[in-house]
Design a protein around this motif. Structure first.
Motif, PDB file in Angstrom:
ATOM      1  N   PRO A  88       0.916  -1.026   0.201  1.00  0.00           N
ATOM      2  CA  PRO A  88      -0.223  -0.228  -0.115  1.00  0.00           C
ATOM      3  C   PRO A  88       0.816   1.250   0.344  1.00  0.00           C
ATOM      4  CG  PRO A  88      -0.247  -1.612   2.046  1.00  0.00           C
ATOM      5  CD  PRO A  88       0.773  -2.669   0.979  1.00  0.00           C
ATOM      6  N   VAL A  89       0.473   1.999  -0.869  1.00  0.00           N
ATOM      7  CA  VAL A  89       1.007   4.013  -0.632  1.00  0.00           C
ATOM      8  C   VAL A  89       0.119   4.437  -0.614  1.00  0.00           C
ATOM      9  CG1 VAL A  89       2.856   2.545  -2.181  1.00  0.00           C
ATOM     10  CG2 VAL A  89       0.812   3.701  -3.336  1.00  0.00           C
ATOM     11  N   THR A  90       0.426   5.956  -0.491  1.00  0.00           N
ATOM     12  CA  THR A  90       0.041   7.497  -0.240  1.00  0.00           C
ATOM     13  C   THR A  90      -0.402   7.756  -1.049  1.00  0.00           C
ATOM     14  OG1 THR A  90      -0.097   6.969   1.939  1.00  0.00           O
ATOM     15  CG2 THR A  90      -1.030   9.257   0.713  1.00  0.00           C
ATOM     16  N   VAL A  91      -0.825   8.361  -2.028  1.00  0.00           N
ATOM     17  CA  VAL A  91      -0.286   9.212  -3.848  1.00  0.00           C
ATOM     18  C   VAL A  91      -0.441  10.255  -3.211  1.00  0.00           C
ATOM     19  CG1 VAL A  91      -0.891   9.387  -6.057  1.00  0.00           C
ATOM     20  CG2 VAL A  91      -2.216   6.889  -4.883  1.00  0.00           C
ATOM     21  N   GLU A  92       0.575  11.636  -3.466  1.00  0.00           N
ATOM     22  CA  GLU A  92       0.772  12.545  -3.792  1.00  0.00           C
ATOM     23  C   GLU A  92       0.662  13.323  -4.828  1.00  0.00           C
ATOM     24  OE1 GLU A  92       4.179  13.648  -1.996  1.00  0.00           O
ATOM     25  OE2 GLU A  92       3.352  13.149   0.177  1.00  0.00           O
ATOM     26  N   SER A  93       0.659  12.934  -6.184  1.00  0.00           N
ATOM     27  CA  SER A  93       0.684  13.561  -7.553  1.00  0.00           C
ATOM     28  C   SER A  93       0.776  12.307  -8.726  1.00  0.00           C
ATOM     29  CB  SER A  93       1.838  14.665  -7.360  1.00  0.00           C
ATOM     30  OG  SER A  93       1.950  14.990  -8.838  1.00  0.00           O
ATOM     31  N   THR A  94       0.082  12.234  -9.255  1.00  0.00           N
ATOM     32  CA  THR A  94       0.225  12.145 -10.456  1.00  0.00           C
ATOM     33  C   THR A  94      -0.113  12.558 -11.687  1.00  0.00           C
ATOM     34  OG1 THR A  94      -2.111  11.663 -10.820  1.00  0.00           O
ATOM     35  CG2 THR A  94      -1.298   9.627  -9.836  1.00  0.00           C
TER      36      THR A  94
END
Length: 360
Positions: free
Chosen positions: A321-327
């Motif tokens: 699992p990750v935390t998305v900061e920017s895409t």
């Protein structure tokens, strides 16, 4: 063993087995042949020292770049001498101005100067008489006091005229409103022949080169810190974050004030796309607390409503699992406990999710 004791022992054993199954559910053992048949392909993840966040920014004038010329007294503007967009220098006349209060102030200044001249002459005469021993020192001191008071009154009257921004024309004695600083006329509210109230703004002078950015960031973006870099690459401008305040609209967004070091070809009033380069908060791939990592956008997926990536392991692959900061279209910047030198799946992800859900 009694029945309750057996039940408790069996319950604990079942709980241990269930927990082990949950832990193993995140890891998928795969052989090389299975990986090939599933079409798996992995790409490296890189530690991201910076996060590029793009937002919409307004180009605004700095607070100290604007200067307003207001009516010093109730009166009328007979003539306007400048036009919108015209550059002006400090002290340049902007308009003529007529007012009974202004004429009274001019008369008071002339009277103060006359009194100061007379007091200076009396002081010079008394100083000469005192040196000859004709008058006492007390009389000289009295003359010095009167001369000082007269000079102070002149300075006060001159300061009043200077604060009013009024100068008298050399010919004809016409009173004129003058520019307090150099710049460009950005606003003209003076209309010839129309009466105005005291303190009514008549002209606004700006420095068109003194610009800054006001950037709005949504609640899903990390809050920037002072000094972080901002670029408007398409316009050749760059600067740094000078202040961050809540937007105040209940959305959780923040307003970012950016001081420009290079303004490029920006113009006040326009909107531009600005890139905010957020510094990493320490860590990286392999960090215990989960560092900021840049992965291909194709690697990002969701499992049980949680974003994550499939990381290549010795056994096969495992979901992290990750935390998305920017895409963006090419990459995603995430934060998570990825091992050093991690490689993430960019193809065959649907098959891995199927196996993770027990569909193998």
């Amino acid at each position: 063993m009694s029945f309750p004791s057996f039940f408790r022992a069996a319950g604990w054993a079942a709980l241990v087995v269930f927990a082990a199954d949950c832990a193993q559910a995140q890891s998928l053992p795969l052989s090389a042949a299975q990986s090939q048949s599933l079409g798996l392909r992995f790409a490296p993840a890189a530690a991201a020292a910076e996060l590029d966040a793009t937002g919409n920014a307004r180009v605004v004038l700095r607070p100290d770049a604007q200067y307003v010329v207001a009516a010093p007294y109730p009166g009328m503007v007979p003539r306007v001498l400048v036009a919108l967009g015209q550059p002006v220098r400090a002290g340049q006349p902007l308009a003529s101005f007529a007012s009974p209060q202004l004429y009274e102030a001019v008369r008071a200044l002339a009277e103060a100067r006359s009194q100061a001249t007379l007091a200076g002459q009396v002081l010079a005469r008394d100083r000469s008489l005192h040196e000859d021993g004709i008058i006492a020192a007390s009389r000289l001191q009295s003359s010095q006091a009167r001369a000082g008071e007269a000079a102070a009154m002149v300075r006060a009257r001159e300061a009043e005229m200077a604060a009013a921004g009024v100068a008298m024309a050399p010919r004809g004695g016409e009173a004129q409103l003058v520019a307090g600083r150099a710049g460009m006329i950005a606003e003209v509210n003076a209309v010839p022949g129309v009466r105005v109230d005291a303190a009514a703004p008549l002209f606004r002078i700006v420095d068109p080169t003194a610009l800054e950015l006001e950037l709005l960031l949504g609640r899903d973006m990390p809050a920037p810190r002072g000094g972080e870099r901002v670029e408007v690459r398409a316009r050749g401008a760059r600067g740094s974050v000078a202040g961050v305040v809540p937007a105040g609209d209940g959305t959780g967004a923040v307003r970012v004030r950016v001081v420009l070091e290079q303004r490029g070809d920006l113009q006040a009033g326009e909107s531009v796309a600005a890139t905010l380069r957020l510094r990493g908060a320490g860590g990286g791939a392999g960090s215990a607390e989960g560092g900021r990592v840049r992965v291909p956008a194709a690697a990002l997926t969701y499992w049980q409503n949680r974003p994550g990536v499939f990381v290549q392991s010795k056994e096969g692959a495992r979901f992290v699992p990750v935390t998305v900061e920017s895409t963006d279209d090419a990459t995603a910047t995430v934060r998570g406990a990825l091992p050093a030198g991690a490689r993430v799946a960019v193809a065959g992800i649907a098959a891995l999710k199927g196996m993770l859900g027990g569909g193998q």
